[in-house]
Motif scaffolding. Structure first.
Motif, PDB file in Angstrom:
ATOM      1  N   SER A   1       0.801  -1.228   0.000  1.00 17.02           N
ATOM      2  CA  SER A   1       0.000   0.000   0.000  1.00 17.02           C
ATOM      3  C   SER A   1       0.834   1.278   0.000  1.00 17.02           C
ATOM      4  O   SER A   1       0.359   2.323  -0.415  1.00 17.02           O
ATOM      5  CB  SER A   1      -0.945   0.012   1.213  1.00 17.02           C
ATOM      6  N   PHE A   2       2.082   1.200   0.491  1.00 18.14           N
ATOM      7  CA  PHE A   2       2.837   2.463   0.560  1.00 18.14           C
ATOM      8  C   PHE A   2       3.946   2.536  -0.493  1.00 18.14           C
ATOM      9  O   PHE A   2       4.829   3.390  -0.411  1.00 18.14           O
ATOM     10  CB  PHE A   2       3.365   2.740   1.981  1.00 18.14           C
ATOM     11  N   ASN A   3       3.864   1.641  -1.482  1.00 17.06           N
ATOM     12  CA  ASN A   3       4.779   1.699  -2.626  1.00 17.06           C
ATOM     13  C   ASN A   3       6.255   1.706  -2.207  1.00 17.06           C
ATOM     14  O   ASN A   3       7.005   2.642  -2.520  1.00 17.06           O
ATOM     15  CB  ASN A   3       4.470   2.946  -3.472  1.00 17.06           C
ATOM     16  N   PRO A   4       6.693   0.647  -1.500  1.00 11.50           N
ATOM     17  CA  PRO A   4       8.096   0.600  -1.089  1.00 11.50           C
ATOM     18  C   PRO A   4       9.017   0.408  -2.290  1.00 11.50           C
ATOM     19  O   PRO A   4       8.571  -0.038  -3.353  1.00 11.50           O
ATOM     20  CB  PRO A   4       8.141  -0.645  -0.171  1.00 11.50           C
ATOM     21  N   SER A   5      10.302   0.723  -2.102  1.00 14.76           N
ATOM     22  CA  SER A   5      11.230   0.542  -3.226  1.00 14.76           C
ATOM     23  C   SER A   5      11.498  -0.940  -3.440  1.00 14.76           C
ATOM     24  O   SER A   5      11.854  -1.347  -4.543  1.00 14.76           O
ATOM     25  CB  SER A   5      12.529   1.307  -2.997  1.00 14.76           C
ATOM     26  N   TYR A   6      11.387  -1.742  -2.419  1.00 15.97           N
ATOM     27  CA  TYR A   6      11.378  -3.197  -2.583  1.00 15.97           C
ATOM     28  C   TYR A   6      10.641  -3.804  -1.404  1.00 15.97           C
ATOM     29  O   TYR A   6      10.485  -3.175  -0.356  1.00 15.97           O
ATOM     30  CB  TYR A   6      12.797  -3.793  -2.676  1.00 15.97           C
ATOM     31  N   SER A   7      10.153  -4.998  -1.609  1.00 21.16           N
ATOM     32  CA  SER A   7       9.526  -5.726  -0.507  1.00 21.16           C
ATOM     33  C   SER A   7       9.755  -7.210  -0.749  1.00 21.16           C
ATOM     34  O   SER A   7      10.132  -7.633  -1.830  1.00 21.16           O
ATOM     35  CB  SER A   7       8.036  -5.420  -0.423  1.00 21.16           C
ATOM     36  N   GLY A   8       9.542  -7.977   0.260  1.00 15.92           N
ATOM     37  CA  GLY A   8       9.706  -9.419   0.144  1.00 15.92           C
ATOM     38  C   GLY A   8       9.177 -10.060   1.405  1.00 15.92           C
ATOM     39  O   GLY A   8       8.380  -9.449   2.122  1.00 15.92           O
ATOM     40  N   SER A   9       9.608 -11.263   1.668  1.00 15.94           N
ATOM     41  CA  SER A   9       9.241 -11.868   2.943  1.00 15.94           C
ATOM     42  C   SER A   9      10.513 -12.383   3.599  1.00 15.94           C
ATOM     43  O   SER A   9      11.459 -12.762   2.906  1.00 15.94           O
ATOM     44  CB  SER A   9       8.236 -13.010   2.738  1.00 15.94           C
TER      45      SER A   9
END
Ligand code: SF4
Length: 244
Positions: free
Chosen positions: A219-227
């Motif tokens: 929702s906050f448009n991170p520069s990257y995400s993962g788990s």
């Protein structure tokens, strides 16, 4: 509901709903459906990155028992792993950062526990920044911050931060979920990139909890995400080269 349709929906740029994410998370790890989702994730990742991996290296300015009660963290004082504080000198911090750079890290992460003095963090950070190549990306991994502090982090030479609303924040931790979210907003408002993860995943987390967190991170448009899964540590962490 069909996996094919959901993959098609995501290719169209639509956000999957909570129910759809729960459906996808419900397949066994070794099922054809899970491999189908993994293959699509791999395709998207390669498309976005041009099939180029990044290497992120992190150095810690301190190792210390932390008063925040994060049950999953080895620094939390209640876990009794770290009993005394050890701090890097500015010279040591610069040396480790330069080593990360020389070893080819695309980004150098600088970490502290939650109560590390902010002014000290800024001073050492500026020293690190002065000694790295201008193109080396610096990322801060620090506690919750006000907007004023977030701007100072940026001015100290950071391009971004790693920050996460952790699973069961406020229940398995003594930190406020709202404060975590507010910090993320502050970092972004200050012009810092924010990387995040759905973490620290353990066997106790339900698919419903994971789905809610996946939606939040998107929702906050991170520069990257993962788990990131939770990893048990052993006493040998005390003997890592950085601190021996
Ligand atoms: S605030 Fe950070 S360093 Fe402190 S216990 Fe929680 S996760 Fe660990």
């Amino acid at each position: 509901m069909r996996v094919d349709d959901l993959i098609e929906k995501s290719r169209d740029g639509s956000t999957l709903s909570r129910e759809e994410l729960i459906y996808l998370l419900g397949f066994p790890p070794d099922s054809p459906e899970t491999y189908q989702v993994l293959a699509e994730a791999n395709r998207v990742s390669k498309e976005l990155s041009g099939s180029r991996a990044e290497v992120h290296a992190q150095l810690a300015l301190n190792l210390a028992p932390c008063p925040s009660r994060c049950l999953f963290c080895s620094f939390a004082h209640i876990n009794d792993v770290f009993t005394e504080e050890i701090k890097l000198t500015p010279e040591q911090a610069v040396a480790y950062a330069k080593q990360c750079e020389a070893d080819g890290a695309n980004a150098v992460f600088v970490m502290t526990t939650a109560v590390y003095p902010f002014e000290e963090f800024l001073e050492i950070s500026q020293e690190i920044r002065r000694n790295l190549k201008p193109e080396t990306v610096l990322i801060a991994n620090v506690g919750d911050q006000s907007l004023k502090n977030a701007r100072q982090v940026r001015d100290a030479g950071y391009a971004g931060v790693y920050h996460a609303l952790r699973l069961r924040e406020g229940t398995d931790t003594s930190l406020s979920p709202e404060a975590r979210k507010e910090s993320i907003r502050n970092f972004q408002e200050a012009g810092l990139e924010v990387g995040t993860c759905v973490e620290p995943v353990g066997p106790e987390h339900t698919n419903e909890e994971l789905a809610v967190m996946i939606l939040y991170t998107g929702s906050f448009n991170p520069s990257y995400s993962g788990s990131a899964r939770r990893i048990a540590i052993c006493a040998c962490i005390r003997l890592t080269p950085q601190w021996s």
